[in-house]
Scaffold this active site. Structure first.
Site, PDB file in Angstrom:
ATOM      1  N   ASP A 170       0.841  -1.198   0.000  1.00 10.63           N
ATOM      2  CA  ASP A 170       0.000   0.000   0.000  1.00 10.63           C
ATOM      3  C   ASP A 170       0.880   1.253   0.000  1.00 10.63           C
ATOM      4  O   ASP A 170       0.602   2.229  -0.692  1.00 10.63           O
ATOM      5  CB  ASP A 170      -0.905  -0.008   1.239  1.00 10.63           C
ATOM      6  CG  ASP A 170      -1.652  -1.325   1.371  1.00 10.63           C
ATOM      7  OD1 ASP A 170      -2.723  -1.450   0.773  1.00 10.63           O
ATOM      8  OD2 ASP A 170      -1.134  -2.241   2.035  1.00 10.63           O
ATOM      9  N   HIS A 195      -4.355  -3.525   6.069  1.00 10.62           N
ATOM     10  CA  HIS A 195      -4.150  -3.759   4.633  1.00 10.62           C
ATOM     11  C   HIS A 195      -5.492  -4.169   4.037  1.00 10.62           C
ATOM     12  O   HIS A 195      -5.838  -5.343   3.975  1.00 10.62           O
ATOM     13  CB  HIS A 195      -3.108  -4.851   4.390  1.00 10.62           C
ATOM     14  CG  HIS A 195      -3.109  -5.329   2.960  1.00 10.62           C
ATOM     15  ND1 HIS A 195      -2.727  -4.519   1.916  1.00 10.62           N
ATOM     16  CD2 HIS A 195      -3.493  -6.494   2.405  1.00 10.62           C
ATOM     17  CE1 HIS A 195      -2.871  -5.182   0.779  1.00 10.62           C
ATOM     18  NE2 HIS A 195      -3.330  -6.386   1.049  1.00 10.62           N
TER      19      HIS A 195
HETATM   20  P1  NAX Z   1      -1.556 -18.447  -4.531  1.00  6.92           P
HETATM   21  O1  NAX Z   1      -2.905 -19.045  -4.401  1.00  6.92           O
HETATM   22  O2  NAX Z   1      -0.897 -18.345  -5.858  1.00  6.92           O
HETATM   23  O3  NAX Z   1      -0.548 -19.263  -3.601  1.00  6.92           O
HETATM   24  C1  NAX Z   1      -0.830 -19.573  -2.284  1.00  6.92           C
HETATM   25  C2  NAX Z   1      -0.004 -20.774  -1.902  1.00  6.92           C
HETATM   26  O4  NAX Z   1      -0.187 -20.992  -0.508  1.00  6.92           O
HETATM   27  C3  NAX Z   1      -0.427 -22.040  -2.617  1.00  6.92           C
HETATM   28  O5  NAX Z   1       0.709 -22.715  -3.110  1.00  6.92           O
HETATM   29  C4  NAX Z   1      -1.114 -22.841  -1.514  1.00  6.92           C
HETATM   30  O6  NAX Z   1      -0.995 -24.240  -1.689  1.00  6.92           O
HETATM   31  C5  NAX Z   1      -0.350 -22.363  -0.293  1.00  6.92           C
HETATM   32  N1  NAX Z   1      -1.034 -22.565   0.973  1.00  6.92           N
HETATM   33  C6  NAX Z   1      -2.354 -22.477   1.259  1.00  6.92           C
HETATM   34  N2  NAX Z   1      -2.577 -22.783   2.542  1.00  6.92           N
HETATM   35  C7  NAX Z   1      -1.379 -23.053   3.091  1.00  6.92           C
HETATM   36  C8  NAX Z   1      -0.953 -23.448   4.373  1.00  6.92           C
HETATM   37  N3  NAX Z   1      -1.838 -23.655   5.364  1.00  6.92           N
HETATM   38  N4  NAX Z   1       0.370 -23.631   4.603  1.00  6.92           N
HETATM   39  C9  NAX Z   1       1.258 -23.460   3.604  1.00  6.92           C
HETATM   40  N5  NAX Z   1       0.912 -23.104   2.365  1.00  6.92           N
HETATM   41  C10 NAX Z   1      -0.381 -22.906   2.105  1.00  6.92           C
HETATM   42  O7  NAX Z   1      -1.640 -17.027  -3.811  1.00  6.92           O
HETATM   43  P2  NAX Z   1      -0.668 -15.771  -3.942  1.00  6.92           P
HETATM   44  O8  NAX Z   1      -1.081 -14.951  -5.086  1.00  6.92           O
HETATM   45  O9  NAX Z   1       0.732 -16.219  -3.845  1.00  6.92           O
HETATM   46  O10 NAX Z   1      -1.103 -14.933  -2.639  1.00  6.92           O
HETATM   47  C11 NAX Z   1      -0.839 -15.413  -1.353  1.00  6.92           C
HETATM   48  C12 NAX Z   1      -1.527 -14.550  -0.308  1.00  6.92           C
HETATM   49  O11 NAX Z   1      -1.051 -13.201  -0.370  1.00  6.92           O
HETATM   50  C13 NAX Z   1      -3.042 -14.449  -0.456  1.00  6.92           C
HETATM   51  O12 NAX Z   1      -3.627 -14.598   0.827  1.00  6.92           O
HETATM   52  C14 NAX Z   1      -3.247 -13.032  -0.936  1.00  6.92           C
HETATM   53  O13 NAX Z   1      -4.517 -12.527  -0.575  1.00  6.92           O
HETATM   54  C15 NAX Z   1      -2.142 -12.314  -0.215  1.00  6.92           C
HETATM   55  N6  NAX Z   1      -1.760 -10.990  -0.711  1.00  6.92           N
HETATM   56  C16 NAX Z   1      -1.392 -10.053   0.206  1.00  6.92           C
HETATM   57  C17 NAX Z   1      -0.993  -8.789  -0.141  1.00  6.92           C
HETATM   58  C18 NAX Z   1      -0.593  -7.794   0.899  1.00  6.92           C
HETATM   59  O14 NAX Z   1      -0.294  -6.653   0.542  1.00  6.92           O
HETATM   60  N7  NAX Z   1      -0.566  -8.122   2.182  1.00  6.92           N
HETATM   61  C19 NAX Z   1      -0.963  -8.367  -1.568  1.00  6.92           C
HETATM   62  C20 NAX Z   1      -0.949  -9.525  -2.525  1.00  6.92           C
HETATM   63  C21 NAX Z   1      -1.803 -10.687  -2.137  1.00  6.92           C
HETATM   64  O15 NAX Z   1      -3.142 -10.399  -2.458  1.00  6.92           O
END
Ligand code: NAX
Length: 329
Positions: free
Chosen positions: A162, A190
């Protein structure tokens, strides 16, 4: 040569992981002289994909990559970790309410908080990226500290994306170099309720509010643009922000570990009560960092508009906290 730092990354097979891991291994996060060991956590069904990412990491022949492991066990992933990037989270599925998202993630972050509390290095620095990141960080912190080894102040949530989005919008509006902009703050959660506050921002000594010189722009364009940027990226790309999120995570940890050289950066940190924000809530604050510690920038004047915005985003966090309190009992 320096001893390697153990960096745990969760969600290693995901899209943020794919942008993040290569930059950590190349030294962009902890320094070009700092070897790292990557400890990668993902779900059992993602282990094959993690192996693929590890093959590519090998194929980069990074001089600083001193080792890596893949696991689906948080107790293994966080063992002796000095930096933990909690990226993996449960995404919102079709028909899933906000409340379901919160509780599904709360389950993940209680487990991971417990594993960090028992197995990570005592001075571990934790950054939660997975959403809702402030509340996920809050949960991990509350659980982890119960084991009496790690400290609450080292659990943080990511507001840096952000912050960077806001910097870029301000650079565009003022025509100034993004690197010239100092003293920006993003208060709160966020989420679209975050409050990006450029009242104190300067560019080469000039006051940015005077350069913007447009009262309505703040409320009507700037805040909605920054607040809804994540949705705009999804709309344009068909996928959520990934490389920019990884970049922000790198910035957050790099500045925390290596110092911000007096500059303000935004971190979601457990409130110490500053600015009337209740203690313990993970809230975006302006901080400076030095010797691996952050310090909240104090003494900023909070006008009525700012107070309203800060309270609005706080209320959302209080609501999220109340939504998970049974899990923390
Ligand atoms: P993806 O869906 O591409 O990847 C997530 C990965 O996490 C997958 O490989 C999945 O198998 C794994 N996973 C799920 N549960 C798990 C667990 N209990 N233990 C270990 N691994 C696990 O998502 P991606 O685009 O990489 O985003 C990841 C997270 O970042 C999401 O929650 C998303 O909302 C968040 N974000 C946060 C942002 C921020 O500014 N704080 C911005 C970007 C993003 O939206």
């Amino acid at each position: 040569a320096k001893a390697p730092v153990r960096v745990a990354v969760t969600g290693a097979a995901g899209q943020i992981g794919y942008s993040l891991l290569f930059r950590i291994a190349s030294g962009e996060m902890l320094g070009k002289d700092q070897p790292v060991i990557l400890q990668l956590l993902d779900l059992p069904q993602a282990q094959k994909a993690v192996k693929g990412v590890m093959m590519e990491l090998e194929d980069c022949a990074f001089p600083l990559l001193a080792g890596m492991i893949a696991t689906d066990d948080p107790n293994v992933a966080f063992k002796d970790a000095q930096v933990c990037l909690l990226v993996g989270a449960r995404p919102r599925g079709p028909g899933m309410e906000r409340k379901d998202l919160l509780t599904e993630n709360a389950k993940i972050f209680t487990v991971q908080g417990a594993a960090i509390g028992q197995h990570a290095a005592p001075d571990v620095k934790v950054l939660v990226v997975g959403n809702p990141c402030n509340t996920n960080a809050y949960i991990a912190k509350e659980i982890a500290v119960k084991y009496g080894r790690v400290s609450a102040k080292n659990f943080t949530g990511m507001l840096r994306l952000d912050h960077n989005r806001a910097l870029s919008q301000l650079a565009g509006k003022t025509g100034r170099e993004v690197s010239s902009l100092k003293n920006l703050v993003v208060w709160g959660n966020h989420s679209p309720t975050m409050y990006a506050d450029y009242r104190f921002t300067t560019s080469n000594g000039d006051k940015v509010p005077a350069l913007v010189n447009d009262e309505a722009w703040n409320r009507d364009v700037f805040l909605p643009t920054v607040g809804k940027r994540g949705a705009a990226i999804i709309e344009a790309r068909g996928l959520s922000s990934a490389a920019s999120a990884a970049n922000a995570a790198i910035d957050h940890i790099r500045d925390w570990v290596l110092g911000s050289n007096g500059e303000w950066v935004t971190m979601g940190i457990p409130s110490d009560g500053s600015y009337g924000i209740p203690e313990g809530i993970i809230y975006g604050f302006p901080v400076t960092t030095e010797n691996g510690e952050y310090k909240i920038v104090q003494g900023l004047e909070i006008d009525q508009f700012s107070r309203e915005r800060m309270t609005h985003t706080l209320n959302e966090l209080l609501e999220e906290r109340d939504g998970v309190k049974d899990l923390l009992a």
